[in-house]
Design an enzyme around this catalytic site. Structure first.
Site, PDB file in Angstrom:
ATOM      1  N   GLU A  43       0.866  -1.741   0.091  1.00  0.00           N
ATOM      2  CA  GLU A  43       0.022  -0.062   0.239  1.00  0.00           C
ATOM      3  C   GLU A  43       0.949   0.763   0.050  1.00  0.00           C
ATOM      4  O   GLU A  43       1.083   2.252   0.353  1.00  0.00           O
ATOM      5  CB  GLU A  43      -1.099  -0.345   1.437  1.00  0.00           C
ATOM      6  N   LEU A  44       2.262   0.995  -0.377  1.00  0.00           N
ATOM      7  CA  LEU A  44       2.967   2.280  -0.611  1.00  0.00           C
ATOM      8  C   LEU A  44       2.962   3.036   0.819  1.00  0.00           C
ATOM      9  O   LEU A  44       3.391   3.596   0.926  1.00  0.00           O
ATOM     10  CB  LEU A  44       2.726   3.383  -1.021  1.00  0.00           C
TER      11      LEU A  44
END
Lengths: 468, 426
Positions: free
Chosen positions: A145-146
């Site tokens: 999810e970065l």
């Protein structure tokens, strides 16, 4: 020469089946095969296969087209199980010199937030999977999810990666532009490549929104926006879920036509060229360090962790799960190791999010549960069973005090049993001798009584020894 | 407003709801209310001000003081032979007292609904007609703009008042006979309900669930039916006064009438499943009703009687005492138009498990919801709340907050808007 960097994320979790508390301790299979297979088949046909086809065509058509992917380990496992042709088409992409694969956590997990050892283990496992499936070795990392912070960046640098991708979150950047290369605040050797969230989300979220003032979005229009970017800005990171093509945005919206037309529009009408993340971090100079003391992500309005952690349900489940890490590390049982990966997928925590009022649309996507409470109860039931298995396996492995205690108990019981057996023999001997007595006294009918009471006694003994 | 009961003589939900709504309307302001109820009990502890007589019925008028509002409202009681009661115990005690009286005993539940059995027959219909007659007298002698009738017993009164005055009629559906009878609808009651709905200028339903019933089962045009949710009074009772439970076991509570509508058998079946896996838990069925005997034998047959307790009918503070001892409250209702009691449980910090077949499920997000027939899911939800403390923490934090948002003023504001739209249309 300015750059545009395309990166797509591919992930599907193993969704849990409805696991009731009666199953705890009785049934150790946790996954909804039907649901997982049908979702994967659907997404594969509507999105992955079609998009891969387009990508291969674009690579052939445009010398200058480049693209990067990351596929989680558990998505790879699902391809093997349910859609081997998807794996095959990614293999063809991976064989292309202008396609790059990025590293991430094998399980699409949040391990980077709590447990360095587990984080490193998963990254290594993912690297190995990339090597096995595609024969590639990644040089750039993208976290689940970065998610990114200075600390996480430092860990990633220690693992030897040259760059990392994260969200160009407004609250982190302030007045700065995401369209430059930055470097990690702790270890400046790690380059940080940011997502241009406005332009990425224009494609990923707004593309088909008819109320959006820019609708309909065309490749020409998009190229026009690129031309409008101040000339000194160096790189535009377009990062999104691969499901954007065909699943989040249906084919009918024209998303594939857009994708097909984009490289031509970019290469012909702008001064931008395509660049993979690794090329970008190698060839560009970072303009400054970027300070991210608290973790950010690419999710929701807040771009923080509240989609997965923060409410009591999520925190409890997360803590209980990672409390097992110490024991699991020592367990080799492949079934437990597999479940350990699957249970760590961030999706399980995402389903427990109670922010559904504002971000309901995204959170309900492929969500098998009616409510976050439902999701929590189901996960905790599974985790309870998993914990029992882990403890059992760990006890065997470790020879823990519990096992020692039980062994001692077992020995004592055996001794007791032996004593009873002795006693039994004695009684039997007596009985045998009495039988001879009885033979002599049958006519008096007293012998029957005696023999019944003797057998009753020995029965009692036997039952008391097994019951103890 | 034509109602069925009004404080202090309330037997349950309907009275509470009418009272809450009236209070809310006063708080919002700009509405004056004349509240008419059939005479409930004979005790005259209130100041009688004026008696209105009309033909063969006598109508008594009360001034009921709302001190907190510093206003007074008209409160009219009609001499009627209908005596509502909520539980069989009460019924028997009433009957014992006045065997020779000419009153009609009509069984109602806490929502003020009649459980209709054949023996009341035509006589009850006569009573309702009488109430309607009185209503027409009241309508002729008083000045008002809107008629608002609560539940089916008051619909004929509302219709009569409309016929006399020509003023718009709003009927407020707290329940339909489909909820009460679990499908076995009484045609006479249906006819009264249908006539009320047809005659009404606007219909207020207490939930979308009820609204759908009105549209689908009574064939009323959807645009005529508006959902206005019930609310709950802030909790007046200090929970700390009650001693905490003295046993270490967890307590799972069912609180309500033990009747078909409330789904008690599903609660017992869920208990059986939970007890297979857990030992330190007790189940309590608080209330009484016609299915109680059956439930006791079911519990005995399932051999869980050592972990399953019946308290009988609980009143007043005992309800809160029971709630304060509970670890989770379960409402497995088969058909519940609204259901205020889970809100009261949440006010007492007790997590709730409610059926999807209840109106209250539409307004609560911080509650576990299951289908009433899905005993596995119900058992799983109970087990979850008892074993994973984070759930209780969440429910305490957000559930209470959510309940506190449900204010009668808000419901009243919507009702007032309905009044205004009707007056503008006229």
């Amino acid at each position: 020469m300015r750059r545009i960097s395309l990166y797509f994320q591919i992930h599907q979790p193993f969704r849990l089946r409805r696991y009731r508390f009666f199953d705890i301790g009785n049934d150790h299979y946790y996954y909804d095969d039907y649901l997982n297979e049908s979702i994967l088949r659907k997404v594969a046909e509507k999105s992955y296969l079609r998009a891969n086809e387009v990508m291969l065509r674009l690579l052939e058509r445009y010398e200058g087209f480049k693209v990067a992917f990351s596929v989680t380990g558990i998505a790879l496992e699902q391809f093997e199980l349910y859609a081997p042709e998807v794996l095959e088409s990614f293999r063809r992409l991976a064989a292309h010199p202008r396609v790059e694969f990025l590293a991430e956590t094998y399980a699409h997990s949040l391990a980077s937030l709590v447990n360095r050892d587990e984080f490193v283990r998963q990254v290594e496992q993912h690297k190995k999977a990339l090597k096995d499936h595609f024969g590639v070795t990644p040089g750039v990392f993208r976290n689940t999810e970065l998610i990114y912070s200075d600390e996480i960046g430092a860990m990633v640098a220690d693992m030897g990666f040259e760059g990392i991708l994260t969200e160009g979150a407004k609250h982190v950047l302030g007045w700065k532009s995401p369209n430059y290369l930055y470097c990690n605040a702790i270890n400046p050797r790690l380059k940080v490549l940011l997502k241009n969230f406005k332009m990425s989300d224009d494609i990923a979220f707004r593309f088909s929104d008819q109320n959006w003032e820019e609708w309909p979005l065309t490749a020409e229009k998009f190229a026009g926006w690129l031309r409008d970017i101040p000339p000194e800005e160096e790189i535009v990171g377009l990062f999104m879920d691969y499901e954007t093509f065909g699943e989040h945005q249906w084919e009918e919206t024209g998303i594939f036509d857009f994708l097909e037309a984009l490289p031509g529009a970019v290469l012909d009408t702008t001064d931008f060229v395509f660049s993979t993340p690794l090329e970008a971090v190698r060839e560009l100079q970072p303009v400054s360090e970027i300070s991210v003391p608290y973790p950010i992500s690419w999710a929701d309005e807040e771009r923080d962790l509240t989609a997965w952690l923060g409410n009591e349900l999520q925190d409890e489940a997360f803590q209980k799960l990672y409390a097992l890490e110490g024991k699991i590390r020592k367990i080799k049982d492949p079934a437990i190791r597999k479940d350990w990966n699957y249970l760590q997928a961030s999706d399980h925590f995402y389903y427990m999010c109670t922010k559904f009022f504002s971000d309901g649309a995204v959170h309900s996507y492929f969500n098998p549960y009616d409510s976050p409470y439902d999701a929590f109860i189901n996960f905790m039931n599974v985790l309870s069973d998993f914990e029992i298995r882990v403890n059992a396996a760990h006890a065997v492995k470790e020879g823990s005090p519990e096992v020692a205690r039980l062994n001692k108990l077992l020995k004592e019981k055996e001794k007791e049993l032996k004593a009873y057996e002795e006693e039994l023999k004695k009684y039997r001997g007596e009985r045998a001798s009495r039988k001879t007595v009885r033979k002599r006294t049958t006519k008096k009918s007293a012998g029957g009584k005696t023999s019944r009471s003797t057998s009753g006694k020995s029965n009692r003994k036997r039952s008391s020894s097994s019951g103890a | 407003m034509f109602g069925w009961e009004f404080p202090p003589h309330i037997s349950g939900g309907l009275g509470t709801a009418s009272y809450g709504l009236t209070k809310g309307l006063y708080a919002v302001g700009g509405v004056e209310i004349l509240f008419v109820v059939p005479r409930a009990h004979g005790d005259e502890d209130q100041t009688m001000v004026r008696v209105l007589g009309a033909s063969e019925v006598s109508v008594k008028r009360h001034f009921h003081h709302f001190e907190e509002m510093k206003r007074s409202m008209d409160y009219i009681r009609v001499d009627s032979k209908i005596v509502p009661y909520t539980d069989p115990d009460e019924f028997w005690s009433l009957k014992k007292k006045e065997v020779s009286s000419d009153r009609w005993y009509v069984q109602t539940d806490e929502e003020g609904r009649l459980s209709f059995s054949g023996k009341y027959g035509d006589d009850l219909m006569d009573e309702i007609a009488r109430y309607a007659l009185v209503a027409s007298v009241i309508a002729a002698e008083n000045d008002f703009d809107i008629i608002h009738a609560h539940d089916w017993l008051a619909y004929p009164a509302g219709i009569a008042a409309k016929e006399v005055s020509g003023k718009p009629l709003v009927i407020h559906v707290h329940a339909t006979d489909f909820d009460r009878s679990r499908g076995n609808v009484n045609p006479d009651v249906y006819a009264i309900e249908k006539r009320g709905m047809d005659t009404a200028d606007r219909i207020i339903a207490v939930s979308n669930l009820t609204r759908r019933t009105i549209i689908e089962k009574y064939h009323i045009p959807p645009e005529k039916v508006v959902t206005v949710y019930n609310a709950v009074e802030p909790l007046a009772i200090n929970r700390d006064r009650f001693a905490k439970k003295s046993i270490p076991d967890k307590i799972v509570t069912f609180l309500g009438r033990i009747t078909m509508q409330k789904g008690p058998e599903y609660f017992v079946e869920a208990a059986v499943r939970v007890l297979r896996k857990m030992d330190r838990v007790r189940f309590v069925m608080a209330g009484s009703g016609d299915m109680m005997q059956k439930m006791i034998s079911l519990v005995a047959r399932e051999k869980i009687a050592d972990h399953f307790h019946f308290t009988g009918f609980l009143k007043g503070e005992d309800v809160y005492r029971m709630l304060s001892m509970s670890d989770v409250y379960v409402m497995p209702s088969v058909s519940e138009p609204f259901g205020i009691s889970p809100l009261e449980a949440l006010q007492s910090d007790v997590p709730v498990i409610i059926s999807h077949q209840s109106g209250v499920a539409e307004v609560l997000t911080h509650a576990l919801k299951v289908n009433y027939w899905d005993i596995d899911a119900m058992a799983d939800a109970i087990y979850g709340v008892l074993n994973y403390p984070a759930l209780t923490k969440m429910f305490r934090k957000y559930g209470k907050e959510e309940v506190n948002q449900l204010k009668w003023e808000n419901s009243a504001r919507q009702v007032k808007q309905i009044y205004e739209s009707l007056l503008q249309g006229a």
